[in-house]
Scaffold this active site. Structure first.
Site, PDB file in Angstrom:
ATOM      1  N   ASP A  97       0.867  -1.174   0.000  1.00 13.11           N
ATOM      2  CA  ASP A  97       0.000   0.000   0.000  1.00 13.11           C
ATOM      3  C   ASP A  97       0.911   1.234   0.000  1.00 13.11           C
ATOM      4  O   ASP A  97       2.135   1.130   0.191  1.00 13.11           O
ATOM      5  CB  ASP A  97      -0.971  -0.010   1.182  1.00 13.11           C
ATOM      6  CG  ASP A  97      -2.186   0.890   0.903  1.00 13.11           C
ATOM      7  OD1 ASP A  97      -2.125   1.718  -0.032  1.00 13.11           O
ATOM      8  OD2 ASP A  97      -3.194   0.780   1.622  1.00 13.11           O
TER       9      ASP A  97
HETATM   10  C1  BGC Z   1      -5.086   3.168  -0.013  1.00 15.10           C
HETATM   11  C2  BGC Z   1      -5.173   2.162  -1.132  1.00 15.10           C
HETATM   12  C3  BGC Z   1      -5.038   2.848  -2.470  1.00 15.10           C
HETATM   13  C4  BGC Z   1      -3.754   3.644  -2.483  1.00 15.10           C
HETATM   14  C5  BGC Z   1      -3.516   4.346  -3.802  1.00 15.10           C
HETATM   15  C6  BGC Z   1      -3.894   4.070  -0.162  1.00 15.10           C
HETATM   16  O1  BGC Z   1      -3.905   5.091   0.776  1.00 15.10           O
HETATM   17  O2  BGC Z   1      -5.062   2.508   1.225  1.00 15.10           O
HETATM   18  O3  BGC Z   1      -6.397   1.462  -1.046  1.00 15.10           O
HETATM   19  O4  BGC Z   1      -5.097   1.911  -3.498  1.00 15.10           O
HETATM   20  O5  BGC Z   1      -3.790   4.606  -1.455  1.00 15.10           O
HETATM   21  O6  BGC Z   1      -4.385   5.388  -3.995  1.00 15.10           O
END
Ligand code: BGC
Length: 760
Positions: free
Chosen positions: A289
């Protein structure tokens, strides 16, 4: 032949191409292939901040990476992937830079949060889950994939398959709710929708289920907080949707931010390698993530960035999603210091490059901008979104058959959310078209035509978040506070309008920026002055239809006792208002069911239907409380315009050996006088065994459309997959010798029952 349907060759040919590339790469180039950067293409910071209420800082394009900008890193061939770019011309520009900058001409993968649509916005994921319709869910993500691929996106960071049992957690809106069986079916359907026959197929993308694993169980519903899950909960509740997504062929998985039982999920070798790869046979690539590798240092886990990179790599993270200053840029020095080895690095690069070859990227890196425009404008996508919104709405109450409306000559539409395009779309969308978004007010006006007078009054001003949302850096995210809004006069105007109308349609809920990531709440009350507005409208005596716009259960105790009709419309998307008009006027019938238990108050949470018990359930457990302890609406609940009766629950055998299958059949009749949809549900309970099992567990469902008077008999297989469970004492899957009670009906309180015996 479409540009995306290039044959990519046999597995051996793919492996040969990948190995040839790896053989010529330096360690720094390999680390670059494993790095994914955000690339925000926003208006200049000042302008964005002006548009956003919270004044969040907007990173400009190509912000700082590891002492260099993203553009510079592209020029050096040290970027594996980019996220957050959706404009095909920009994608082509960046791709050209990547290819020309790479000594090996390796293109970048473009990833994006295609959560519930790209341009055509579908209902939010929790709403799609409420359709209990895997076919509609698959179709929705197929449309999203087609739009994404058309603009040059290869990879969707979706579905989110985290089980959510605490509605204070804002990301409940992104998942399929509380139940592992429903969530597994929804997860698999989404993966099929994104990937089709394979991400190399025309109009398909790589699907990346997330966040592995347990993220939904954040302590107190506080986003990003630690997660402590028992062995039983992990295997029986939180992991099954991931397993289903892997079995459906997902080619990517995203790790989770938080600590899982004390070890950061992104540095967790047991989770990422032993469970995911070794036990489940996941063969795709893993991405962290955002900034989660870097943050292994923040957890107090890694000593520094080189250590963070090495630990993530060793745990099994193939690619780091970096907001800035990637830890994977330190991999060469980590390898030099012996913290990780080149073979592990190569294995990760191999998985990333294999994904690139398999999706056809090396053969066709650029995107056709004209074709993209045509795909985004496809009316068939809007039609699918409208049908999805119809199918996801849940009718919670319909006293006296107020819905569908019987030709009123005047309709009062009330509440600021009734006329808010941005909120109709919901959170986690960025590339939407506000102009074409149909609000509830638009939908009712269009449908009523000249047949009824439609008046509108917001009644109150939009509620604002206490603290700005991190998404406020995107335009239109926070509702504007209307200038010169006279609170008393507007409330009086709404009440007068309701009084003068045959029926009032009141739209209330949470503004979309109050739910989603980093949007935890400690209250489930309707924000702002919405309850007072509802009470004032109901007090006029005009019949009220309440439409609830939400992604989590809200405190509807007063409404459930005082408002005759309540329809949960979620955040219904681009065609949301049109779909709701279809339902309100009876052109379509609601048939969605709740994918979570709806508590009465926040103090009850977490409240799930599939709990175990330790005392005889006298009066539904109420004896042990000094207040009402039941939910407001049970899991699986929802009404339609038909009225459904269940009878004749039969089992094809009353005794099986472990490993065999029983088929349960039940007959459903629409005894009402209108057509409607019903989701028949089957639950089991194990009477005794080598562990305590929940009072009920969903093990089968089917959504059917039944004309008035129509009868159908439905069958459900209860075999090893349904009867086994993870036994924490044995640390294994078991099927106990026991008696299984089977329940069938229209929700988790289903009354029909039968039982069978399982012998060892
Ligand atoms: C989220 C993810 C997301 C990523 C990219 C993160 O903060 O937890 O679910 O895919 O950002 O935007």
């Amino acid at each position: 032949m479409s540009v995306h349907s290039m044959p990519v060759g046999s597995d051996a040919e793919v492996a040969g191409r990948v190995d040839a590339l790896i053989a010529g790469m330096t360690t720094a180039e390999k680390a670059g292939q494993l790095t994914q950067y955000f690339y925000f293409d926003l208006p200049p910071a000042g302008e964005a901040a002006d548009q956003a209420s919270g004044g969040a800082e907007a990173p400009g394009p190509g912000f700082d990476g590891h002492g260099i900008t993203v553009d510079e890193a592209l020029g050096r061939g040290q970027v594996g992937s980019l996220l957050f770019v959706t404009d095909p011309a920009q994608i082509n520009r960046l791709q050209r830079r990547a290819i020309e900058g790479s000594r090996h001409g390796i293109p970048v993968l473009f990833g994006f949060d295609v959560i519930h649509g790209l341009r055509t916005i579908f209902p939010v994921p929790i709403a799609m889950a409420a359709s209990w319709d895997p076919g509609a869910i698959e179709q929705g993500q197929a449309v999203a994939a087609r739009e994404a691929r058309a603009v040059g996106i290869h990879w969707a960071f979706a579905p989110m398959v985290d089980i959510a049992r605490d509605p204070r957690w804002g990301r409940i809106v992104e998942g399929a709710g509380e139940d592992p069986y429903l969530a597994a079916a929804v997860a698999a359907a989404q993966v099929r929708g994104f990937q089709g026959a394979g991400p190399g197929a025309p109009g398909r993308v790589i699907s990346g289920p997330k966040h592995f694993a347990g993220y939904g169980a954040a302590l107190g519903g506080r986003d990003y907080d630690e997660v402590n899950l028992s062995d039983s909960e992990l295997w029986n509740v939180y992991l099954p949707p991931f397993k289903a997504a892997v079995d459906a062929g997902a080619e990517n998985i995203m790790t989770a931010y938080m600590d899982l039982n004390g070890v950061p999920a992104t540095g967790n070798h047991w989770l990422l390698t032993e469970v995911l790869r070794d036990t489940w046979g996941f063969g795709g690539f893993l991405v962290s993530d955002a900034q989660a590798v870097h943050n292994l240092r923040t957890h107090g886990f890694a000593a520094d960035l080189a250590d963070a990179g090495a630990r993530a790599l060793r745990a099994g993270v193939d690619m780091e999603m970096a907001v800035g200053n990637p830890a994977y840029a330190h991999l060469p020095e980590a390898i030099e210091a012996g913290l990780a080895d080149e073979e592990t690095l190569d294995a990760c690069v191999r998985r990333v490059l294999t994904a690139k070859v398999r999706i056809g990227l090396l053969d066709q890196p650029y995107v056709d901008e004209d074709q993209a425009r045509a795909v985004l404008a496809d009316p068939a996508h809007r039609a699918a979104a409208r049908q999805a919104a119809q199918r996801s709405a849940v009718l919670l109450r319909n006293e006296g058959g107020l819905l569908p409306l019987a030709s009123p000559s005047s309709i009062a539409v009330i509440g600021p959310l009734a006329d808010s395009r941005r909120d109709t779309l919901g959170p986690w969308v960025f590339d939407f078209d506000l102009d074409e978004t149909v609000t509830v007010l638009d939908g009712i006006r269009n449908r009523a035509g000249h047949g009824a007078e439609v008046g509108y009054a917001p009644g109150i001003r939009p509620a604002q978040r206490v603290f700005p949302s991190m998404f406020d850096m995107f335009a239109n995210n926070a509702p504007a506070d209307p200038e010169g809004f006279d609170d008393d006069a507007e409330l009086a105007r709404a009440v007068a309008l309701a009084r003068a109308s045959d029926v009032a349609v009141v739209v209330l809920g949470e503004w979309q920026n109050m739910i989603g990531e980093a949007a935890s709440r400690s209250s489930l009350e309707l924000p702002g002055g919405q309850l007072a507005l509802l009470q004032a409208v109901v007090a006029t005596g005009t019949p009220v239809v309440l439409l609830v716009m939400n992604g989590r259960p809200l405190d509807l105790r007063w409404a459930a006792a005082n408002v005759p009709a309540i329809l949960d419309i979620w955040y219904p998307g681009t065609q949301g208002g049109a779909a709701m008009a279809d339902l309100i006027f009876g052109d379509a019938a609601p048939g969605g069911k709740l994918p979570f238990t709806w508590p009465r108050t926040v103090g009850q949470v977490p409240l799930v239907y599939s709990h175990t018990i330790s005392h005889e359930p006298v009066n539904q457990g109420r004896r042990y409380w000094d207040e009402e302890s039941t939910p407001l609406f049970p899991f699986g609940y929802g009404l339609s315009y038909g009225r459904f009766e269940y009878r004749d629950l039969t089992l094809d055998r009353d005794r099986i050996q472990a490993g065999q299958t029983v088929t349960a059949s039940v007959t459903v009749t629409n005894a009402g006088d209108r057509a409607g949809d019903e989701v028949a549900q089957v639950y089991i309970h194990q009477r005794h065994g080598t562990a305590s099992r929940p009072v009920r567990e969903l093990k089968g469902f089917e959504r059917v459309a039944l004309a008035a008077g129509e009868t159908r008999t439905l069958s459900f297989a209860l075999g090893p997959a349904e009867l086994r469970y993870w036994n924490a004492a044995a640390r294994d899957w078991v099927i106990d010798a026991t008696t299984i009670d089977v329940f069938a009906g229209g929700d988790s309180a289903a009354g029909l029952t039968a039982s069978f015996t399982v012998t060892g």
